[in-house]
Write a protein that holds these residues in place. Structure first.
Motif, PDB file in Angstrom:
ATOM      1  N   ASN A   1       0.807  -1.219   0.000  1.00 62.01           N
ATOM      2  CA  ASN A   1       0.000   0.000   0.000  1.00 62.01           C
ATOM      3  C   ASN A   1       0.839   1.269   0.000  1.00 62.01           C
ATOM      4  OD1 ASN A   1      -2.633  -1.054  -0.017  1.00 62.01           O
ATOM      5  ND2 ASN A   1      -2.485  -1.581   2.146  1.00 62.01           N
ATOM      6  N   ILE A   2       2.153   1.121   0.161  1.00 59.86           N
ATOM      7  CA  ILE A   2       3.025   2.292   0.296  1.00 59.86           C
ATOM      8  C   ILE A   2       3.931   2.441  -0.929  1.00 59.86           C
ATOM      9  CG2 ILE A   2       4.849   3.372   1.666  1.00 59.86           C
ATOM     10  CD1 ILE A   2       2.174   3.265   3.098  1.00 59.86           C
TER      11      ILE A   2
ATOM     12  N   LYS B   1       6.109  10.035   0.263  1.00 65.12           N
ATOM     13  CA  LYS B   1       5.485   8.742   0.511  1.00 65.12           C
ATOM     14  C   LYS B   1       4.013   8.835   0.145  1.00 65.12           C
ATOM     15  CE  LYS B   1       4.647   7.415   4.760  1.00 65.12           C
ATOM     16  NZ  LYS B   1       4.868   6.954   6.140  1.00 65.12           N
TER      17      LYS B   1
ATOM     18  N   ASP C   1       0.414   6.761   0.525  1.00 68.81           N
ATOM     19  CA  ASP C   1      -0.311   5.686   1.199  1.00 68.81           C
ATOM     20  C   ASP C   1      -1.583   5.426   0.403  1.00 68.81           C
ATOM     21  OD1 ASP C   1      -1.828   4.028   2.798  1.00 68.81           O
ATOM     22  OD2 ASP C   1      -1.267   5.015   4.664  1.00 68.81           O
TER      23      ASP C   1
ATOM     24  N   TYR D   1      -3.744   3.125   0.786  1.00 68.14           N
ATOM     25  CA  TYR D   1      -4.883   2.713   1.613  1.00 68.14           C
ATOM     26  C   TYR D   1      -5.696   3.929   2.051  1.00 68.14           C
ATOM     27  CZ  TYR D   1      -7.529   0.417   5.313  1.00 68.14           C
ATOM     28  OH  TYR D   1      -8.546  -0.051   6.107  1.00 68.14           O
ATOM     29  N   SER D   2      -4.998   4.969   2.524  1.00 70.48           N
ATOM     30  CA  SER D   2      -5.699   6.173   2.992  1.00 70.48           C
ATOM     31  C   SER D   2      -5.799   7.241   1.915  1.00 70.48           C
ATOM     32  CB  SER D   2      -4.982   6.765   4.211  1.00 70.48           C
ATOM     33  OG  SER D   2      -3.675   7.188   3.848  1.00 70.48           O
TER      34      SER D   2
END
Length: 231
Positions: free
Chosen positions: A130-131, A138, A140, A142-143
């Motif tokens: 997810n990263i 970076k 993310d 997922y978020s």
């Protein structure tokens, strides 16, 4: 090598556990009560903790809660007495991953340790997937948040998609038409200049000097590419 913390007040059981785990190539550290176990965990940072329930100074449930608070990713196995179902329930409620009932076969404990390690490895891979990282940035997935030097960037949805696409493909020169289709969609009716407008806005948010970009490079006659800086 995986480091395992044994916290058990009975020296005979502690020695038995230590021999069993060491014979399976685990690095073992040990403590005879909860307080010493917590101190040792803070120093040694073990991947797995095997905790007896009934111990002096700090019982297994209390230690389990403290370890889970301070080390969220640690694997925890509780050692419970036969027939004490309340111990099993309390242990799981305290944050334990699993439990083993005394007396137990050492092979069972080894299997449970290995099962927790597999789950931890699987979870780590899922997080890594997810990263996206390109120092100092970076993403993310997922978020759906982007960071620079661990500080969140205030991006619009299209700016987020642009930086994500570029970071996923460092060094690739994207044409304006490619970016338009990939970020805005094939059914978008508008001019490709919207790509330039959003790139300019994005640069003001991520570059030290937007007029001299280090990360989003202009490829003259084509479009843009991501320049991955070496750490």
């Amino acid at each position: 090598m995986c480091k395992i913390l044994i916290v058990e007040d009975e020296s005979s059981i502690r020695s038995f556990l230590k021999v069993s785990l060491k014979s399976n190539k685990f690095d073992v550290i040990e403590a005879e009560d909860g307080l010493k176990g917590l101190e040792l965990a803070r120093i040694e940072k073990p991947q797995i903790a095997v905790l007896d329930v009934m111990m002096p100074n700090m019982d297994g449930f209390q230690l389990c809660k403290k370890l889970r608070e301070e080390f969220p990713d640690i694997g925890i196995i509780m050692l419970t007495a036969r027939g004490q179902d309340i111990d099993k329930i309390s242990g799981l409620e305290s944050g334990a991953d699993d439990y083993v009932v005394k007396p137990f076969n050492p092979a069972e404990l080894i299997l449970r340790v290995k099962a927790i390690l597999r789950r931890m490895e699987s979870n780590a891979k899922e997080v890594d997937a997810n990263i996206i990282e390109s120092y100092p940035f970076k993403i993310d997935n997922y978020s759906q948040k982007a960071y620079k030097n661990d500080e969140i960037l205030d991006l619009t949805p299209k700016e987020y998609l642009l930086i994500k696409l570029l970071m996923e493909n460092p060094g690739k020169a994207f044409s304006r038409e490619e970016l338009l289709n990939l970020v805005w969609g094939w059914n978008f009716f508008g001019e490709s200049k919207i790509v330039d407008v959003n790139i300019r806005r994005l640069r003001t948010k991520i570059e030290e000097t937007a007029s001299r970009p280090e990360f989003i490079e202009t490829v003259w006659g084509t479009g843009y590419r991501w320049n991955e800086r070496e750490v």
